[in-house]
Design a protein around this motif. Structure first.
Motif, mmCIF file in Angstrom:
data_model
loop_
_atom_site.group_PDB
_atom_site.id
_atom_site.type_symbol
_atom_site.label_atom_id
_atom_site.label_comp_id
_atom_site.label_asym_id
_atom_site.label_seq_id
_atom_site.Cartn_x
_atom_site.Cartn_y
_atom_site.Cartn_z
ATOM 1 N N LYS A 50 38.346 13.020 62.770
ATOM 2 C CA LYS A 50 39.691 12.805 63.011
ATOM 3 C C LYS A 50 40.794 13.278 61.934
ATOM 4 O O LYS A 50 41.840 13.732 61.807
ATOM 5 C CB LYS A 50 39.937 11.645 63.661
ATOM 6 N N GLN A 51 40.272 12.837 60.791
ATOM 7 C CA GLN A 51 40.933 12.966 59.423
ATOM 8 C C GLN A 51 41.154 14.501 59.225
ATOM 9 O O GLN A 51 42.127 14.987 58.788
ATOM 10 C CB GLN A 51 40.429 12.196 58.320
ATOM 11 N N SER A 52 40.005 15.183 59.538
ATOM 12 C CA SER A 52 40.097 16.589 59.143
ATOM 13 C C SER A 52 40.983 17.238 60.033
ATOM 14 O O SER A 52 41.823 18.102 59.861
ATOM 15 C CB SER A 52 38.830 17.006 59.254
ATOM 16 N N TRP A 53 40.679 16.835 61.520
ATOM 17 C CA TRP A 53 41.606 17.610 62.303
ATOM 18 C C TRP A 53 43.147 17.160 61.997
ATOM 19 O O TRP A 53 44.075 18.175 62.127
ATOM 20 C CB TRP A 53 41.511 16.964 63.781
ATOM 21 N N ILE A 54 43.702 16.044 61.507
ATOM 22 C CA ILE A 54 44.929 15.837 61.410
ATOM 23 C C ILE A 54 45.564 16.425 60.245
ATOM 24 O O ILE A 54 46.727 17.146 60.115
ATOM 25 C CB ILE A 54 45.190 14.330 61.182
ATOM 26 N N SER A 55 44.683 16.812 59.218
ATOM 27 C CA SER A 55 45.016 17.508 57.873
ATOM 28 C C SER A 55 45.349 18.984 58.515
ATOM 29 O O SER A 55 46.157 19.643 57.944
ATOM 30 C CB SER A 55 43.889 17.438 56.809
ATOM 31 N N ARG A 56 44.419 19.536 59.131
ATOM 32 C CA ARG A 56 44.720 21.015 59.527
ATOM 33 C C ARG A 56 45.975 21.030 60.553
ATOM 34 O O ARG A 56 46.514 21.975 60.392
ATOM 35 C CB ARG A 56 43.409 21.485 60.339
ATOM 36 N N LEU A 57 46.297 20.011 61.375
ATOM 37 C CA LEU A 57 47.471 19.994 61.968
ATOM 38 C C LEU A 57 48.815 20.034 61.251
ATOM 39 O O LEU A 57 49.575 20.704 61.330
ATOM 40 C CB LEU A 57 47.377 18.923 63.078
#
Length: 341
Positions: free
Chosen positions: A44-51
């Motif tokens: 989830k942290q990776s996803w939020i960073s990319r968003l």
């Protein structure tokens, strides 16, 4: 792995699955009742960073306004310009400014950080009604009609959704109903091969007939989900929009109550034109949900605020790139955090 869908317990009278070949093997009858996967914090942290990276342009333009700013008319004017530049549109921009001024006055906010926090709260309140889980297992089969103008990433989105559905224990069948665009059928066939999913198609078939055949095939084989790719239409091509209406009617003849989901895929980079598309397709097809793609660097993101104010169709998923994991459920809090930092 993300909890991608919400699942509903299968109804007791669901028809048993018919035998199928390995490539078409339906999920067990109790698949819809299986527990959802739990989100992994690192994923989830990776996803939020990319968003955040995808929305960085708008985030930078908005956040800089609150650095050492005075709470005065100049700040509101600059904020108005920044919101309009983010594709929020006139209606949503005026709504947010009026609500922000009211909250600043009522709560006696005196510093820029507090005003920024108030704006974040207002944006979350505005966008939260768009957040809705995609529920599996409501129908057997569940039929999805998916539309979008050429270039929005519609066929790629179908491939990603099919993969995620399989990960949630669903058997999937695809229908190549986009006979209008050159190579659309071949593109969907490639996704079918990648996911080991059957694709119903005809070399020069009528899209309504292809859709009908796909529904009948899914019923006979006990498939859980049918995803029908329909031709990309410009809202100004009224005769082509009429054909989409025909496809929807024919799907309903193949299975009463279908399509159960009518989705529109829109490119997050198209700004206010995206809102025009939502209005046109919703008027023609009565949309049940949206998928926003390509929020990956140049997208401004504010168009979701415009949609929330003018045509609040639920946003099921947003996408930030080409990988399977780059398509995830829309979450208002995460989105606003990425938008405002």
């Amino acid at each position: 792995m993300f909890s991608f869908f919400k699942k509903k317990t299968a109804t007791p009278d669901a028809a048993p699955a018919a035998p199928a070949t390995p490539a078409e093997q339906p999920a067990p009858r109790d698949a819809a009742a299986a527990p959802l996967a739990i989100e992994e914090p690192a994923a989830k942290q990776s996803w939020i960073s990319r968003l955040k990276a995808g929305l960085s342009k708008t985030s930078a333009n908005l956040s800089v306004l609150f650095v050492g700013a005075k709470i005065d008319d100049d700040l509101y004017e600059e904020l108005e310009a920044a919101l309009l530049m983010s594709d929020a549109g006139i209606d949503a921009t005026q709504y947010l400014l009026d609500a922000l001024k009211k909250r600043v006055k009522e709560d006696k906010l005196l510093d820029a950080a507090a005003v920024k926090a108030a704006l974040k709260t207002l944006l979350i309140e505005l966008l939260t009604p768009l957040q809705r889980p995609f529920e599996l297992g409501r129908h057997q089969p569940m039929v999805m009609m998916i539309s979008g103008v050429n270039g929005a990433g519609k066929t790629t989105t179908i491939g990603k959704l099919a993969k995620h559905m399989q990960a949630n224990g669903q058997s999937v069948l695809l229908a190549a109903g986009d006979t209008f665009r050159a190579a659309a059928r071949e593109q969907l066939m490639v996704w079918g091969q990648r996911n080991n999913v059957t694709v119903i198609s005809q070399e020069s078939g009528d899209p309504a007939a292809v859709s009908f055949d796909a529904v009948q095939s899914a019923k006979a084989r006990g498939i859980n989900v049918v995803m029908i790719d329909t031709a990309g239409r410009l809202p100004t091509q009224l005769h082509l929009m009429e054909e989409l209406k025909k496809v929807k009617r024919v799907i309903g003849k193949g299975l009463e109550g279908a399509p159960h989901e009518t989705l529109l895929v829109i490119d997050g980079n198209t700004g206010q034109n995206a809102l025009t598309q939502v209005k046109a397709f919703d008027d023609a097809l009565q949309l049940t949900g949206l998928v926003i793609t390509k929020l990956d660097g140049t997208a401004k993101g504010g168009v979701l605020a415009a949609i929330a104010r003018v045509r609040p169709v639920p946003v099921y998923f947003i996408g930030i790139g080409e990988k399977i994991e780059d398509l995830q459920p829309f979450n208002a809090v995460d989105f606003v955090d990425a938008l405002l930092g």
